[in-house]
Design a protein around this motif. Sequence first.
Motif, short mmCIF file in Angstrom:
data_model
loop_
_atom_site.label_atom_id
_atom_site.label_comp_id
_atom_site.label_asym_id
_atom_site.label_seq_id
_atom_site.Cartn_x
_atom_site.Cartn_y
_atom_site.Cartn_z
N VAL A 135 -12.46 -15.54 5.85
CA VAL A 135 -13.90 -15.57 6.08
C VAL A 135 -14.47 -16.77 5.32
CG1 VAL A 135 -14.38 -13.98 4.17
CG2 VAL A 135 -16.01 -14.19 6.02
N VAL A 141 -14.12 -6.90 3.92
CA VAL A 141 -14.37 -8.31 3.63
C VAL A 141 -14.42 -8.48 2.11
CG1 VAL A 141 -15.99 -10.24 3.86
CG2 VAL A 141 -15.69 -8.63 5.76
N GLY A 184 -13.25 -16.46 1.76
CA GLY A 184 -12.87 -15.10 1.34
C GLY A 184 -11.78 -14.59 2.26
N LYS A 185 -11.53 -13.28 2.13
CA LYS A 185 -10.47 -12.66 2.95
C LYS A 185 -11.07 -11.53 3.77
CE LYS A 185 -8.56 -11.89 -1.02
NZ LYS A 185 -7.74 -11.49 -2.18
N VAL A 186 -10.46 -11.29 4.91
CA VAL A 186 -10.88 -10.15 5.73
C VAL A 186 -9.63 -9.36 6.09
CG1 VAL A 186 -10.81 -11.50 7.87
CG2 VAL A 186 -12.23 -9.47 7.75
N PHE A 187 -9.73 -8.05 6.00
CA PHE A 187 -8.60 -7.18 6.35
C PHE A 187 -9.05 -6.20 7.43
CE2 PHE A 187 -6.02 -8.55 2.83
CZ PHE A 187 -6.92 -8.83 1.82
N ASP A 188 -8.34 -6.21 8.53
CA ASP A 188 -8.60 -5.20 9.57
C ASP A 188 -7.57 -4.10 9.39
OD1 ASP A 188 -10.75 -6.57 10.63
OD2 ASP A 188 -9.51 -7.76 11.99
N VAL A 189 -8.06 -2.93 9.04
CA VAL A 189 -7.18 -1.82 8.67
C VAL A 189 -7.41 -0.63 9.61
CG1 VAL A 189 -6.43 -0.31 6.77
CG2 VAL A 189 -7.44 -2.55 6.25
N SER A 224 -1.90 -0.22 10.97
CA SER A 224 -1.65 -1.64 10.70
C SER A 224 -2.72 -2.22 9.78
CB SER A 224 -1.65 -2.41 12.02
OG SER A 224 -2.99 -2.47 12.53
N ARG A 263 -13.06 -2.83 8.85
CA ARG A 263 -12.95 -4.23 8.39
C ARG A 263 -13.40 -4.30 6.95
NH1 ARG A 263 -14.28 -9.41 11.90
NH2 ARG A 263 -12.09 -8.99 12.37
N LEU A 295 0.84 -1.21 0.00
CA LEU A 295 0.00 0.00 0.00
C LEU A 295 0.88 1.26 0.00
CD1 LEU A 295 -2.79 -1.04 2.54
CD2 LEU A 295 -3.08 -0.67 0.07
N THR A 351 -14.98 -11.21 -0.94
CA THR A 351 -15.53 -12.53 -1.24
C THR A 351 -15.67 -12.71 -2.75
OG1 THR A 351 -17.74 -11.59 -1.02
CG2 THR A 351 -16.86 -12.74 0.90
N LYS A 402 -7.34 -1.09 -5.84
CA LYS A 402 -5.97 -1.19 -6.35
C LYS A 402 -5.23 -2.44 -5.89
CE LYS A 402 -4.89 3.68 -7.19
NZ LYS A 402 -4.09 4.84 -6.74
N LEU A 403 -5.62 -2.95 -4.66
CA LEU A 403 -4.78 -4.03 -4.13
C LEU A 403 -5.54 -5.17 -3.45
CD1 LEU A 403 -1.80 -4.96 -3.60
CD2 LEU A 403 -2.02 -3.88 -1.36
N LEU A 404 -6.45 -4.81 -2.55
CA LEU A 404 -7.00 -5.83 -1.67
C LEU A 404 -7.98 -6.78 -2.37
CD1 LEU A 404 -7.63 -3.63 1.51
CD2 LEU A 404 -5.59 -4.96 0.89
N ALA A 411 -10.39 2.82 -2.38
CA ALA A 411 -9.26 2.88 -3.32
C ALA A 411 -8.28 1.74 -3.05
CB ALA A 411 -8.55 4.23 -3.18
N MET A 412 -8.04 1.41 -1.78
CA MET A 412 -7.16 0.31 -1.44
C MET A 412 -7.71 -1.01 -2.00
SD MET A 412 -6.18 0.97 2.55
CE MET A 412 -5.05 2.27 3.08
N ARG A 452 -4.15 -6.16 9.10
CA ARG A 452 -4.04 -7.57 9.49
C ARG A 452 -5.04 -8.37 8.66
NH1 ARG A 452 -1.02 -8.82 13.75
NH2 ARG A 452 -2.29 -10.41 14.77
N GLN A 453 -4.55 -9.47 8.09
CA GLN A 453 -5.40 -10.25 7.20
C GLN A 453 -5.94 -11.48 7.92
OE1 GLN A 453 -3.75 -11.17 3.39
NE2 GLN A 453 -5.32 -12.66 2.86
N GLY A 454 -7.20 -11.83 7.59
CA GLY A 454 -7.80 -13.05 8.13
C GLY A 454 -8.57 -13.76 7.05
N PHE A 488 -0.29 5.01 -0.94
CA PHE A 488 -1.23 5.26 0.16
C PHE A 488 -0.44 5.70 1.40
CE2 PHE A 488 -5.21 3.97 -1.60
CZ PHE A 488 -4.92 3.00 -2.56
#
Lengths: 80, 80
Positions: free
Chosen positions: A42, B7, B40-45, A36, B5, A26, B9, B65-67, B61-62, A38-40, A31
């Motif tokens: 679902v 998410v 799926g994926k979860v990102f805590d940002v 932080s 968060r 990022l 999918t 472009k990336l997530l 935007a994140m 952190r990925q998880g 950006f």
Amino acid sequence: MIRARVVVTLKNGVLDPQGKAIEGALGTLGFAGFGSVRQGKVFDVEVEGEDRDAARDQLTAMCDKLLANTVIENYSVEFV
Amino acid sequence: MIRARVVVTLKNGVLDPQGKAIEGALGTLGFAGFGSVRQGKVFDVEVEGEDRDAARDQLTAMCDKLLANTVIENYSVEFV
């Protein structure tokens, strides 16, 4: 059919190399102003029947046996 | 600091080999009475500042472009 969402995240204090890599990427993409990442994981799971208590028990067992590494991960189960 | 968060999918109709593998593994472990499993994926940002609209724009935007791979994935952003 009951639809449930299981969210699996790393426990606090556990290093998250993927999260660190995403933070770096990022930054490279320009950006700024974020902390932080952190990925998880679902999981959207369909459980047969209409008994939510039974479904929660089954999903919990699925997490304990397969979906989560309970040494380093937490999980939550919610119905959607 | 704003905690969000994200998410990510897979879109409906997109094959989920990981989900299929998990379905198989759950069956092998003796679980029954469940339907599909989709991963799926979860990102805590953490986003600096207190302006949620600006934070949502940045997180969107994140994702773009990336997530998330927006060709095959959906994403949602929520504040926690």
